[in-house]
Scaffold this motif. Structure first.
Motif, PDB file in Angstrom:
ATOM      1  N   GLY A  67     -18.519  18.553 -18.658  1.00  0.00           N
ATOM      2  CA  GLY A  67     -19.636  18.827 -19.538  1.00  0.00           C
ATOM      3  C   GLY A  67     -20.709  17.755 -19.438  1.00  0.00           C
ATOM      4  N   ASP A  68     -21.836  17.984 -20.094  1.00  0.00           N
ATOM      5  CA  ASP A  68     -22.967  17.067 -20.046  1.00  0.00           C
ATOM      6  C   ASP A  68     -22.577  15.641 -20.427  1.00  0.00           C
ATOM      7  OD1 ASP A  68     -24.344  19.374 -19.520  1.00  0.00           O
ATOM      8  OD2 ASP A  68     -25.439  19.433 -21.415  1.00  0.00           O
ATOM      9  N   PHE A  69     -23.096  14.685 -19.689  1.00  0.00           N
ATOM     10  CA  PHE A  69     -22.984  13.255 -19.941  1.00  0.00           C
ATOM     11  C   PHE A  69     -21.582  12.685 -19.677  1.00  0.00           C
ATOM     12  CE2 PHE A  69     -26.788  14.367 -22.282  1.00  0.00           C
ATOM     13  CZ  PHE A  69     -27.631  13.291 -22.076  1.00  0.00           C
ATOM     14  N   SER A  70     -20.606  13.496 -19.351  1.00  0.00           N
ATOM     15  CA  SER A  70     -19.268  12.973 -19.079  1.00  0.00           C
ATOM     16  C   SER A  70     -19.252  12.250 -17.737  1.00  0.00           C
ATOM     17  CB  SER A  70     -18.244  14.103 -19.086  1.00  0.00           C
ATOM     18  OG  SER A  70     -18.081  14.624 -20.383  1.00  0.00           O
ATOM     19  N   TYR A  71     -18.504  11.143 -17.683  1.00  0.00           N
ATOM     20  CA  TYR A  71     -18.427  10.385 -16.437  1.00  0.00           C
ATOM     21  C   TYR A  71     -16.988   9.999 -16.133  1.00  0.00           C
ATOM     22  CZ  TYR A  71     -18.019   6.093 -19.266  1.00  0.00           C
ATOM     23  OH  TYR A  71     -17.603   5.136 -20.153  1.00  0.00           O
ATOM     24  N   ILE A  72     -16.741   9.754 -14.846  1.00  0.00           N
ATOM     25  CA  ILE A  72     -15.426   9.337 -14.362  1.00  0.00           C
ATOM     26  C   ILE A  72     -15.614   8.055 -13.576  1.00  0.00           C
ATOM     27  CG2 ILE A  72     -13.458   9.946 -12.916  1.00  0.00           C
ATOM     28  CD1 ILE A  72     -14.139  12.896 -13.446  1.00  0.00           C
ATOM     29  N   ASN A  73     -14.925   7.019 -13.985  1.00  0.00           N
ATOM     30  CA  ASN A  73     -15.100   5.718 -13.350  1.00  0.00           C
ATOM     31  C   ASN A  73     -14.337   5.631 -12.025  1.00  0.00           C
ATOM     32  OD1 ASN A  73     -16.104   2.999 -13.318  1.00  0.00           O
ATOM     33  ND2 ASN A  73     -15.971   3.008 -15.552  1.00  0.00           N
ATOM     34  N   SER A  74     -14.536   4.531 -11.323  1.00  0.00           N
ATOM     35  CA  SER A  74     -14.061   4.372  -9.944  1.00  0.00           C
ATOM     36  C   SER A  74     -12.542   4.478  -9.801  1.00  0.00           C
ATOM     37  CB  SER A  74     -14.520   3.020  -9.407  1.00  0.00           C
ATOM     38  OG  SER A  74     -15.927   2.943  -9.377  1.00  0.00           O
ATOM     39  N   PHE A  75     -12.128   4.981  -8.637  1.00  0.00           N
ATOM     40  CA  PHE A  75     -10.727   5.064  -8.213  1.00  0.00           C
ATOM     41  C   PHE A  75      -9.879   5.983  -9.100  1.00  0.00           C
ATOM     42  CE2 PHE A  75     -12.358   0.810  -7.113  1.00  0.00           C
ATOM     43  CZ  PHE A  75     -12.327   0.922  -5.730  1.00  0.00           C
ATOM     44  N   SER A  76     -10.520   6.942  -9.745  1.00  0.00           N
ATOM     45  CA  SER A  76      -9.789   7.895 -10.573  1.00  0.00           C
ATOM     46  C   SER A  76      -9.512   9.179  -9.788  1.00  0.00           C
ATOM     47  CB  SER A  76     -10.569   8.210 -11.854  1.00  0.00           C
ATOM     48  OG  SER A  76     -10.566   7.096 -12.718  1.00  0.00           O
ATOM     49  N   TYR A  77      -8.441   9.856 -10.206  1.00  0.00           N
ATOM     50  CA  TYR A  77      -7.926  11.042  -9.519  1.00  0.00           C
ATOM     51  C   TYR A  77      -7.788  12.132 -10.562  1.00  0.00           C
ATOM     52  CZ  TYR A  77      -4.455  13.604  -6.622  1.00  0.00           C
ATOM     53  OH  TYR A  77      -3.756  14.534  -5.892  1.00  0.00           O
ATOM     54  N   VAL A  78      -8.694  13.107 -10.541  1.00  0.00           N
ATOM     55  CA  VAL A  78      -8.767  14.112 -11.604  1.00  0.00           C
ATOM     56  C   VAL A  78      -8.687  15.506 -10.981  1.00  0.00           C
ATOM     57  CG1 VAL A  78     -10.086  14.974 -13.564  1.00  0.00           C
ATOM     58  CG2 VAL A  78     -10.199  12.540 -12.969  1.00  0.00           C
ATOM     59  N   LEU A  79      -7.653  16.244 -11.350  1.00  0.00           N
ATOM     60  CA  LEU A  79      -7.432  17.581 -10.810  1.00  0.00           C
ATOM     61  C   LEU A  79      -7.334  18.600 -11.940  1.00  0.00           C
ATOM     62  CD1 LEU A  79      -4.591  16.850  -8.190  1.00  0.00           C
ATOM     63  CD2 LEU A  79      -7.065  16.710  -7.849  1.00  0.00           C
ATOM     64  N   ASN A  80      -7.736  19.833 -11.669  1.00  0.00           N
ATOM     65  CA  ASN A  80      -7.454  20.976 -12.556  1.00  0.00           C
ATOM     66  C   ASN A  80      -7.746  20.667 -14.024  1.00  0.00           C
ATOM     67  OD1 ASN A  80      -6.332  22.343 -10.237  1.00  0.00           O
ATOM     68  ND2 ASN A  80      -4.481  21.136 -10.537  1.00  0.00           N
ATOM     69  N   THR A  81      -8.917  20.119 -14.276  1.00  0.00           N
ATOM     70  CA  THR A  81      -9.251  19.653 -15.623  1.00  0.00           C
ATOM     71  C   THR A  81     -10.558  20.255 -16.113  1.00  0.00           C
ATOM     72  OG1 THR A  81      -8.095  17.546 -15.296  1.00  0.00           O
ATOM     73  CG2 THR A  81      -9.778  17.607 -17.016  1.00  0.00           C
ATOM     74  N   LYS A  82     -10.531  20.744 -17.341  1.00  0.00           N
ATOM     75  CA  LYS A  82     -11.750  21.183 -18.017  1.00  0.00           C
ATOM     76  C   LYS A  82     -12.098  20.118 -19.049  1.00  0.00           C
ATOM     77  CE  LYS A  82     -13.885  24.930 -20.647  1.00  0.00           C
ATOM     78  NZ  LYS A  82     -13.689  26.261 -21.296  1.00  0.00           N
ATOM     79  N   MET A  83     -13.219  19.453 -18.842  1.00  0.00           N
ATOM     80  CA  MET A  83     -13.623  18.318 -19.663  1.00  0.00           C
ATOM     81  C   MET A  83     -14.911  18.645 -20.407  1.00  0.00           C
ATOM     82  SD  MET A  83     -14.384  14.433 -18.297  1.00  0.00           S
ATOM     83  CE  MET A  83     -12.876  14.475 -17.319  1.00  0.00           C
ATOM     84  N   GLY A  84     -14.950  18.359 -21.699  1.00  0.00           N
ATOM     85  CA  GLY A  84     -16.127  18.647 -22.504  1.00  0.00           C
ATOM     86  C   GLY A  84     -17.248  17.652 -22.274  1.00  0.00           C
ATOM     87  N   ARG A  85     -18.155  17.601 -23.240  1.00  0.00           N
ATOM     88  CA  ARG A  85     -19.323  16.737 -23.137  1.00  0.00           C
ATOM     89  C   ARG A  85     -19.040  15.323 -23.657  1.00  0.00           C
ATOM     90  NH1 ARG A  85     -24.118  20.857 -25.317  1.00  0.00           N
ATOM     91  NH2 ARG A  85     -24.016  22.293 -23.546  1.00  0.00           N
ATOM     92  N   TYR A  86     -19.792  14.372 -23.147  1.00  0.00           N
ATOM     93  CA  TYR A  86     -19.784  12.985 -23.627  1.00  0.00           C
ATOM     94  C   TYR A  86     -18.398  12.339 -23.523  1.00  0.00           C
ATOM     95  CZ  TYR A  86     -24.376  14.248 -25.433  1.00  0.00           C
ATOM     96  OH  TYR A  86     -25.671  14.678 -25.548  1.00  0.00           O
ATOM     97  N   CYS A  87     -17.653  12.671 -22.480  1.00  0.00           N
ATOM     98  CA  CYS A  87     -16.351  12.044 -22.259  1.00  0.00           C
ATOM     99  C   CYS A  87     -16.492  10.829 -21.353  1.00  0.00           C
ATOM    100  CB  CYS A  87     -15.380  13.043 -21.639  1.00  0.00           C
ATOM    101  SG  CYS A  87     -14.873  14.347 -22.765  1.00  0.00           S
TER     102      CYS A  87
END
Length: 231
Positions: A67-87
């Motif tokens: 979702g809007d404004f959500s970010y994932i920091n370095s060296f992260s591994y994210v699969l099969n995920t529904k993420m909302g806003r501002y995460c």
């Protein structure tokens, strides 16, 4: 036995750079105007972005929605995920990394129950165990550094996952959890304040509304007031 090519023989820094450049170009052109940023050597596939999303260095993001404004920091591994806003997802986080069976099945090794493409040899021609289940993360969730969220977990709005946690169960709205396995620590606010935040859904407000009311965000006592409920 299926043919298996050891691609590590032909893997090289220039090839990895060019693959990243192609991925970055395709996605950032696709989301031109949404201000997407994909960090150096991050790999993205089958993922949908909102506005103002950022991926750090060397992330792997597959089969996800951000979702809007959500970010994932370095060296992260994210699969099969529904993420909302501002995460906010900290560095070196693993989300939905895959499961192995823990009961009924005789072995936990995937050669005995799945026909996975990454296995050199296996004994199955079809999958007998679903080792990938989606994770759902609400809005305004903070996932601390080095945390792992197991497949199938649901994280409520406003929750906080403390650094170095292993999350194996659902987390309620505005709960703080931590540890291995993660356990409930406390709620961020009292029940009435949480109900108010859930009802108003500030994360769905316009950017103009948030800018006009930003000083209210600095203290929950200022935010939770009747005048905001009607804006």
């Amino acid at each position: 036995m299926k043919a298996y090519i050891d691609s590590s023989f032909i893997t090289n820094p220039m090839g990895e750079y060019l693959k990243w450049l192609k991925c970055k170009t395709i996605y950032q052109l696709k989301y031109w105007g949404n201000h997407l940023r994909i960090g150096y050597l991050s790999k993205v596939s089958n993922t949908t972005f909102g506005r103002y999303n950022t991926l750090g260095t060397q992330c792997i993001v597959t089969n996800c929605t951000l979702g809007d404004f959500s970010y994932i920091n370095s060296f992260s591994y994210v699969l099969n995920t529904k993420m909302g806003r501002y995460c906010s997802v900290g560095p070196n986080v693993k989300i939905a990394p895959g499961k192995h069976p823990t009961s009924v099945f005789v072995s936990t090794h995937p050669v005995t129950f799945n026909n996975q493409a990454n296995l050199i040899k296996n004994y199955c021609t079809e999958s007998k165990f679903n080792n990938n289940q989606p994770v759902t993360i609400g809005n305004d969730v903070w996932v601390g550094a080095n945390s792992i969220i197991i497949d199938g977990v649901v994280i409520g709005n406003g929750a906080i996952i403390a650094a170095n946690s292993l999350v194996v169960h659902d987390v309620g709205p505005y709960e703080i959890v931590g540890g291995n396995p993660a356990r409930f620590i406390k709620k961020r606010f009292d029940d009435e304040q949480i109900k108010y935040l859930q009802r108003t859904e500030w994360w769905n407000k316009s950017e103009e509304w948030i800018e006009a009311n930003i000083s209210k965000f600095w203290n929950i006592e200022n935010f939770v007031e009747p005048t905001l409920a009607t804006v």
